[in-house]
Scaffold this motif. Structure first.
Motif, PDB file in Angstrom:
ATOM      1  N   GLU A 302     -10.407   3.356  -7.424  1.00  0.00           N
ATOM      2  CA  GLU A 302     -11.556   4.246  -7.234  1.00  0.00           C
ATOM      3  C   GLU A 302     -12.539   3.725  -6.184  1.00  0.00           C
ATOM      4  O   GLU A 302     -13.438   4.459  -5.758  1.00  0.00           O
ATOM      5  N   HIS A 303     -12.363   2.484  -5.734  1.00  0.00           N
ATOM      6  CA  HIS A 303     -13.210   1.932  -4.685  1.00  0.00           C
ATOM      7  C   HIS A 303     -12.557   2.010  -3.307  1.00  0.00           C
ATOM      8  O   HIS A 303     -13.102   1.498  -2.328  1.00  0.00           O
ATOM      9  N   GLY A 304     -11.361   2.626  -3.234  1.00  0.00           N
ATOM     10  CA  GLY A 304     -10.686   2.777  -1.954  1.00  0.00           C
ATOM     11  C   GLY A 304      -9.854   1.589  -1.554  1.00  0.00           C
ATOM     12  O   GLY A 304      -9.381   1.512  -0.415  1.00  0.00           O
ATOM     13  N   ILE A 305      -9.642   0.630  -2.472  1.00  0.00           N
ATOM     14  CA  ILE A 305      -8.866  -0.578  -2.160  1.00  0.00           C
ATOM     15  C   ILE A 305      -7.372  -0.310  -2.416  1.00  0.00           C
ATOM     16  O   ILE A 305      -6.998   0.227  -3.455  1.00  0.00           O
ATOM     17  N   ILE A 306      -6.548  -0.692  -1.458  1.00  0.00           N
ATOM     18  CA  ILE A 306      -5.105  -0.462  -1.551  1.00  0.00           C
ATOM     19  C   ILE A 306      -4.494  -1.439  -2.563  1.00  0.00           C
ATOM     20  O   ILE A 306      -4.688  -2.649  -2.465  1.00  0.00           O
ATOM     21  N   GLU A 307      -3.738  -0.887  -3.526  1.00  0.00           N
ATOM     22  CA  GLU A 307      -3.070  -1.718  -4.523  1.00  0.00           C
ATOM     23  C   GLU A 307      -1.548  -1.675  -4.392  1.00  0.00           C
ATOM     24  O   GLU A 307      -0.864  -2.608  -4.802  1.00  0.00           O
ATOM     25  N   THR A 308      -1.019  -0.590  -3.849  1.00  0.00           N
ATOM     26  CA  THR A 308       0.433  -0.469  -3.661  1.00  0.00           C
ATOM     27  C   THR A 308       0.692   0.108  -2.273  1.00  0.00           C
ATOM     28  O   THR A 308      -0.013   1.022  -1.823  1.00  0.00           O
ATOM     29  N   PHE A 309       1.740  -0.411  -1.614  1.00  0.00           N
ATOM     30  CA  PHE A 309       2.078  -0.001  -0.253  1.00  0.00           C
ATOM     31  C   PHE A 309       3.595  -0.118  -0.127  1.00  0.00           C
ATOM     32  O   PHE A 309       4.133  -1.224  -0.017  1.00  0.00           O
ATOM     33  N   ASN A 310       4.327   1.021  -0.222  1.00  0.00           N
ATOM     34  CA  ASN A 310       5.783   0.918  -0.297  1.00  0.00           C
ATOM     35  C   ASN A 310       6.413   0.704   1.080  1.00  0.00           C
ATOM     36  O   ASN A 310       5.731   0.689   2.116  1.00  0.00           O
ATOM     37  N   ALA A 311       7.756   0.542   1.090  1.00  0.00           N
ATOM     38  CA  ALA A 311       8.472   0.217   2.336  1.00  0.00           C
ATOM     39  C   ALA A 311       8.314   1.317   3.370  1.00  0.00           C
ATOM     40  O   ALA A 311       8.188   1.055   4.571  1.00  0.00           O
ATOM     41  N   ALA A 312       8.347   2.583   2.921  1.00  0.00           N
ATOM     42  CA  ALA A 312       8.192   3.686   3.872  1.00  0.00           C
ATOM     43  C   ALA A 312       6.811   3.663   4.514  1.00  0.00           C
ATOM     44  O   ALA A 312       6.657   3.945   5.709  1.00  0.00           O
ATOM     45  N   ALA A 313       5.771   3.297   3.742  1.00  0.00           N
ATOM     46  CA  ALA A 313       4.420   3.187   4.298  1.00  0.00           C
ATOM     47  C   ALA A 313       4.358   2.055   5.323  1.00  0.00           C
ATOM     48  O   ALA A 313       3.662   2.163   6.344  1.00  0.00           O
ATOM     49  N   GLU A 314       5.086   0.964   5.057  1.00  0.00           N
ATOM     50  CA  GLU A 314       5.134  -0.137   6.031  1.00  0.00           C
ATOM     51  C   GLU A 314       5.692   0.350   7.360  1.00  0.00           C
ATOM     52  O   GLU A 314       5.160   0.025   8.434  1.00  0.00           O
ATOM     53  N   GLN A 315       6.771   1.147   7.309  1.00  0.00           N
ATOM     54  CA  GLN A 315       7.368   1.664   8.535  1.00  0.00           C
ATOM     55  C   GLN A 315       6.432   2.638   9.240  1.00  0.00           C
ATOM     56  O   GLN A 315       6.353   2.673  10.470  1.00  0.00           O
ATOM     57  N   ILE A 316       5.725   3.444   8.482  1.00  0.00           N
ATOM     58  CA  ILE A 316       4.841   4.458   9.073  1.00  0.00           C
ATOM     59  C   ILE A 316       3.653   3.803   9.776  1.00  0.00           C
ATOM     60  O   ILE A 316       3.327   4.134  10.927  1.00  0.00           O
ATOM     61  N   PHE A 317       2.996   2.854   9.119  1.00  0.00           N
ATOM     62  CA  PHE A 317       1.747   2.306   9.646  1.00  0.00           C
ATOM     63  C   PHE A 317       1.938   1.000  10.422  1.00  0.00           C
ATOM     64  O   PHE A 317       1.023   0.575  11.136  1.00  0.00           O
ATOM     65  N   GLY A 318       3.076   0.335  10.254  1.00  0.00           N
ATOM     66  CA  GLY A 318       3.302  -0.910  10.987  1.00  0.00           C
ATOM     67  C   GLY A 318       2.725  -2.139  10.309  1.00  0.00           C
ATOM     68  O   GLY A 318       2.734  -3.227  10.894  1.00  0.00           O
ATOM     69  N   TYR A 319       2.214  -2.002   9.083  1.00  0.00           N
ATOM     70  CA  TYR A 319       1.692  -3.147   8.324  1.00  0.00           C
ATOM     71  C   TYR A 319       2.735  -3.608   7.310  1.00  0.00           C
ATOM     72  O   TYR A 319       3.426  -2.778   6.718  1.00  0.00           O
ATOM     73  N   GLU A 320       2.833  -4.913   7.095  1.00  0.00           N
ATOM     74  CA  GLU A 320       3.561  -5.397   5.939  1.00  0.00           C
ATOM     75  C   GLU A 320       2.660  -5.256   4.716  1.00  0.00           C
ATOM     76  O   GLU A 320       1.427  -5.359   4.817  1.00  0.00           O
ATOM     77  N   ALA A 321       3.278  -5.034   3.559  1.00  0.00           N
ATOM     78  CA  ALA A 321       2.493  -4.744   2.355  1.00  0.00           C
ATOM     79  C   ALA A 321       1.477  -5.838   2.061  1.00  0.00           C
ATOM     80  O   ALA A 321       0.297  -5.553   1.769  1.00  0.00           O
ATOM     81  N   GLN A 322       1.886  -7.131   2.145  1.00  0.00           N
ATOM     82  CA  GLN A 322       0.963  -8.214   1.809  1.00  0.00           C
ATOM     83  C   GLN A 322      -0.218  -8.301   2.769  1.00  0.00           C
ATOM     84  O   GLN A 322      -1.263  -8.884   2.430  1.00  0.00           O
ATOM     85  N   ALA A 323      -0.079  -7.728   3.984  1.00  0.00           N
ATOM     86  CA  ALA A 323      -1.162  -7.787   4.963  1.00  0.00           C
ATOM     87  C   ALA A 323      -2.204  -6.697   4.749  1.00  0.00           C
ATOM     88  O   ALA A 323      -3.327  -6.807   5.259  1.00  0.00           O
ATOM     89  N   ILE A 324      -1.859  -5.642   4.017  1.00  0.00           N
ATOM     90  CA  ILE A 324      -2.788  -4.521   3.877  1.00  0.00           C
ATOM     91  C   ILE A 324      -3.263  -4.332   2.435  1.00  0.00           C
ATOM     92  O   ILE A 324      -4.349  -3.783   2.207  1.00  0.00           O
ATOM     93  N   ILE A 325      -2.477  -4.784   1.453  1.00  0.00           N
ATOM     94  CA  ILE A 325      -2.910  -4.658   0.057  1.00  0.00           C
ATOM     95  C   ILE A 325      -4.186  -5.478  -0.139  1.00  0.00           C
ATOM     96  O   ILE A 325      -4.283  -6.625   0.311  1.00  0.00           O
ATOM     97  N   GLY A 326      -5.152  -4.896  -0.809  1.00  0.00           N
ATOM     98  CA  GLY A 326      -6.444  -5.537  -1.023  1.00  0.00           C
ATOM     99  C   GLY A 326      -7.501  -5.114  -0.017  1.00  0.00           C
ATOM    100  O   GLY A 326      -8.686  -5.436  -0.178  1.00  0.00           O
ATOM    101  N   LYS A 327      -7.093  -4.377   1.008  1.00  0.00           N
ATOM    102  CA  LYS A 327      -8.058  -3.890   1.995  1.00  0.00           C
ATOM    103  C   LYS A 327      -8.375  -2.426   1.739  1.00  0.00           C
ATOM    104  O   LYS A 327      -7.655  -1.717   1.030  1.00  0.00           O
ATOM    105  N   ASN A 328      -9.475  -1.970   2.365  1.00  0.00           N
ATOM    106  CA  ASN A 328      -9.887  -0.584   2.178  1.00  0.00           C
ATOM    107  C   ASN A 328      -8.939   0.340   2.924  1.00  0.00           C
ATOM    108  O   ASN A 328      -8.537   0.065   4.055  1.00  0.00           O
TER     109      ASN A 328
END
Length: 838
Positions: A302-328
């Motif tokens: 509810e605060h906009g913090i990323i908790e899950t980021f699947n493999a397809a999202a990694e391909q779409i945005f170019g981020y690895e999950a561990q690099a973006i999880i925990g960020k807004n």
């Protein structure tokens, strides 16, 4: 991912279908069916076909059947399944999906000998995909299942037994439940993605859906939400409470309960371990499911913090999950979308009401490298016992939008020049007229037709012609303003819309500039080429207040410019429309003239310059018009060429000339060879030789008594094909003459290749012979050097006759000796010549 699974299943279906095609196209299958078709009683042919059928069973087919073209079974090999479940696969010819304990593909493929159908081959083959994928799906969870369905009608569907829940073929009444589409509905519509919905039993599920290639089938992988998002929170609270109670009790009663407490503590630790294990299993199950989803899945709190980021999202945005999880999550959005998202979260904290949940939207995302791109997103809110989560299903739609734009460009633009086509032109013209009405200005509509383009296209080839069209398009665009429109109407025709011009003088200056740009020389593939342009102009509102009227009127004006010799422009005038109406009336009457027997033949004598004897006749057509009297060819031949009527008219001329010759011959008249003109359309007609042969057979006229007259342009425009046709005509016995020689562009080297007997000097050169005889002298010398007879046309004075005779010309025709005469007068003239000679 599910799309990989659908591709695998579609590939297997395609392979099995190809096996049926392979059987149908094998040479020995075709030869065997051909033998049976010719000799149905042949036992040997059927025996050969039966061996062929059995030979295909070891390569993956479960049954093969050959049927003759009457539908009768010839031979059958293997065991055919005949289950109640049969669904036509849309995009494969005569292919069906069956179920008999396993999925099967049945194909029906025609066997052909060329275009002749000999019969059919029917094949059945098992599909192994469902058996291979079952353990993979079952590993995802207890409620996970994979469904494959086919549409039945507009809203129903029939499904194969899935991997867990349903073990028989079943048919759903509707693709909707409680008015909302089932996940399979989207797959059957050709869509792919992730949705949180209810399955056909009413359970809340997370479902990944996709179509199975282009077969018309759909696939859905689903798992119940209760299993997918289950955590061990409640179990952990229970264990934690137990540990707290045990600790307090231990302080008071350690000496009394030490051993039982140790046992309970050990039990609690085991329970904690079990809870952790279940939690890890739940998380692993969730991750495994998300790995099969083609769409990107991003879960935020509810605060906009990323908790899950699947493999397809990694391909779409170019981020690895561990690099973006925990960020807004706003880091995945450019402005102004980032600020809008912050406002959504702010309103949610203040009101506890999400504003974009459940709404499919198109927004803009930003990749790790800073590249922005369009994406489709749909957000769902999930309430857990401890927090609120928002799950976003995301799909990169860059390729979809590019494909849509490409499809729009193809639909609205000319593929060769890139200019707007007729469809977009109509829209632009409508907008231009609406703007002109508001601003009270004029719109000029220009119809531009290239002069001489066909000659270049025919002589140098279509590739060179295409380069000319592209160059013309570039010049027109660069000459006119950016607010004006240039469109390609088709062929070598262009349309231009000129906006905001207030006076006819200004419009004319723009047109003159455009014309000068078009007619300037073109350097194409080491050639310097020239094309002209005939431009017709219609002005809004003077010449019409709607697009159709303006297009019609500028087309009329363009034809007037072309009739004036081209390389000019004509503004529409009302009298032009009257002429068009007159031409249309003439065209209507021309279509009826043959049936009404209104055509006549007149004959002009050809005279030997040395002896004065009549040595030939040229057949010239006339039209006895019902109201306008006797019309010469200049009034209707060009119209006949345009409409294609010249072909039947030309046949009539040849047949009538042959019939007339036989009539004169039976009357005892010594008839010289008769010359008949061939039109360009006749010469290109594939039935020309057959038509000539038929007319000669019907009339009993020998070909040596006929001269076929063609023009230079007819030969040059058809190249080697024309030479081939002329050789055939010469071999039949016809004499060949080139009419109007000197007005075309044939070279000496080309002329030497032509099987021609006669050169006819165009009357335009004869008319000027008294002041300039050089051209005529050159043509006579050329003809004689090629062993041809030279005939001068249009001789009207004795002075012209004498000069031609002195230059060595062989024959002439023209008003000096005789105008074209009707058959009765020709007979009298020929009798006079015969009597004077005797």
């Amino acid at each position: 991912m599910l799309q990989d699974d659908t591709r695998a299943f579609a590939h297997e279906i395609h392979q099995r279908n190809n096996q049926g095609v392979t059987v149908a196209t094998r040479p020995f299958v075709v030869s065997s069916l051909k033998a049976i078709d010719m000799h149905p009683e042949s036992i040997r042919a059927r025996h050969d076909l039966e061996k062929i059928a059995h030979s295909f069973l070891p390569v993956g087919l479960s049954a093969v059947e050959f049927v003759n073209r009457k539908g009768q079974i010839l031979v059958r090999a293997g065991s055919f399944a005949t289950p109640p479940f049969t669904v036509r696969i849309q995009t494969l010819q005569e292919a069906f999906l069956l179920w008999q304990g396993r999925p099967l593909l049945q194909t029906l493929v025609p066997v052909r000998d060329g275009r002749r159908r000999l019969g059919f081959v029917i094949t059945q083959a098992p599909l192994l995909f469902m058996a291979h994928i079952r353990p993979v799906v079952e590993a995802l969870g207890h409620t996970a299942s994979l469904n494959v369905c086919a549409p039945i009608g507009a809203t129903n569907m029939r499904c194969l037994p899935n991997t867990r829940q349903v073990q028989h073929v079943y048919q759903l009444i509707s693709q909707f439940i409680r008015g909302k589409p089932l996940p399979m509905h989207y797959a059957l519509q050709g869509q792919s993605g992730l949705v949180y919905a209810r399955d056909f039993r009413g359970h809340s599920v997370a479902a990944a859906f996709a179509p199975i290639g282009r077969t018309g089938l759909g696939m859905v992988l689903n798992i119940r939400q209760s299993e997918l998002f289950h955590t061990a929170d409640a179990r952990l609270r229970e264990v934690a409470g137990l540990l707290l109670a045990l600790g307090l009790t231990g302080i008071l009663m350690m000496w009394l309960l030490l051993l039982p407490l140790l046992r309970k503590r050990t039990a609690a630790e085991e329970a904690m371990h079990a809870a952790n294990t279940e939690l890890r299993t739940s998380e692993a199950r969730t991750q495994a499911f998300l790995a099969h989803v083609a769409d990107g899945v991003v879960v935020i709190n509810e605060h906009g913090i990323i908790e899950t980021f699947n493999a397809a999202a990694e391909q779409i945005f170019g981020y690895e999950a561990q690099a973006i999880i925990g960020k807004n999550v706003s880091e995945l959005m450019p402005e102004p979308h980032r600020s809008q998202h912050d406002n959504y979260l702010k309103r949610y904290r203040e009101t506890a009401k999400p504003t974009v949940v459940g709404i499919a939207r198109e927004v803009v995302g930003v990749r790790r490298n800073g590249e922005t791109f369009p994406l489709a997103i749909k957000i769902r809110e999930i309430d857990t016992e401890t927090t609120h989560l928002f799950i976003a299903a995301i799909r990169d739609i860059t390729l979809e939008k590019e494909a849509a734009q490409h499809a729009l460009d193809l639909a609205t633009h000319d593929t060769l020049t890139g200019l707007p086509n007729r469809l977009l032109l109509a829209d632009r013209l409508e907008q231009a007229l609406a703007q002109a009405r508001r601003a009270q200005t004029r719109v000029a509509l220009l119809f531009v037709d290239l002069d001489g383009f066909k000659t270049i296209n025919d002589s140098l080839g279509h590739a060179t012609g295409d380069l000319i069209l592209k160059a013309v398009a570039r010049r027109m665009r660069s000459t006119l303003r950016s607010e004006d429109t240039v469109a390609r109407q088709g062929g070598d025709e262009f349309i231009a819309i000129l906006l905001g011009l207030t006076s006819i003088e200004t419009i004319d200056k723009v047109i003159q500039k455009l014309l000068a740009s078009i007619i300037a020389p073109y350097e194409i593939q080491d050639h310097v080429l020239y094309v002209g342009a005939s431009i017709g102009v219609a002005i809004y509102p003077d010449d019409g207040e709607d697009g159709d009227t303006l297009l019609k009127n500028c087309d009329i004006a363009m034809y007037r410019a072309k009739e004036a010799g081209g390389n000019t422009r004509f503004f529409f005038a009302p009298e032009m429309n009257r002429e068009v109406v007159k031409k249309q009336s003439l065209n209507t009457n021309l279509h009826q003239a043959l049936a009404r027997d209104e055509f006549r033949l007149h004959y002009q004598p050809v005279v030997d310059l040395a002896s004065g004897a009549v040595v030939g006749l040229e057949a010239l057509i006339r039209w006895q018009h019902p109201t306008q009297g006797l019309l010469g060819p200049s009034h209707f031949i060009s119209l006949a060429e345009e409409t294609g009527l010249i072909v039947p008219i030309g046949e009539w001329v040849l047949a009538s000339a042959c019939a007339q010759r036989q009539t004169w011959a039976k009357a005892g008249i010594d008839v010289p060879p008769i010359a008949v003109n061939l039109s360009a359309r006749q010469f290109r007609d594939s039935r020309l030789i057959a038509t000539m042969t038929r007319i000669l057979d019907e009339s009993a006229v020998e070909p040596r008594h006929l001269i076929l007259e063609i023009t230079e342009s007819m030969v040059m425009g058809n190249g080697d094909k024309a030479i081939e046709i002329l050789h055939v005509l010469r071999s039949m016995g016809f004499q060949i003459a080139i009419d109007d020689f000197g007005t075309g562009y044939s070279s000496l080297s080309y002329l030497k290749r032509l099987p021609v007997n006669i050169l006819k000097i165009d009357q335009s050169f004869v008319r000027d012979i008294t002041s300039d005889a050089a051209v005529v002298t050159a043509v006579i010398t050329l003809g004689h050097s090629l062993h041809m007879t030279v005939i001068a046309e249009g001789v009207e004075t004795d002075e012209q006759r004498i000069i031609l005779r002195d230059q060595g010309c062989d024959q002439y025709q023209g008003y000096y000796f005789s105008k074209p005469l009707p058959p009765t007068e020709v007979a009298a003239r020929l009798k006079d010549v015969r009597d004077s000679e005797s």
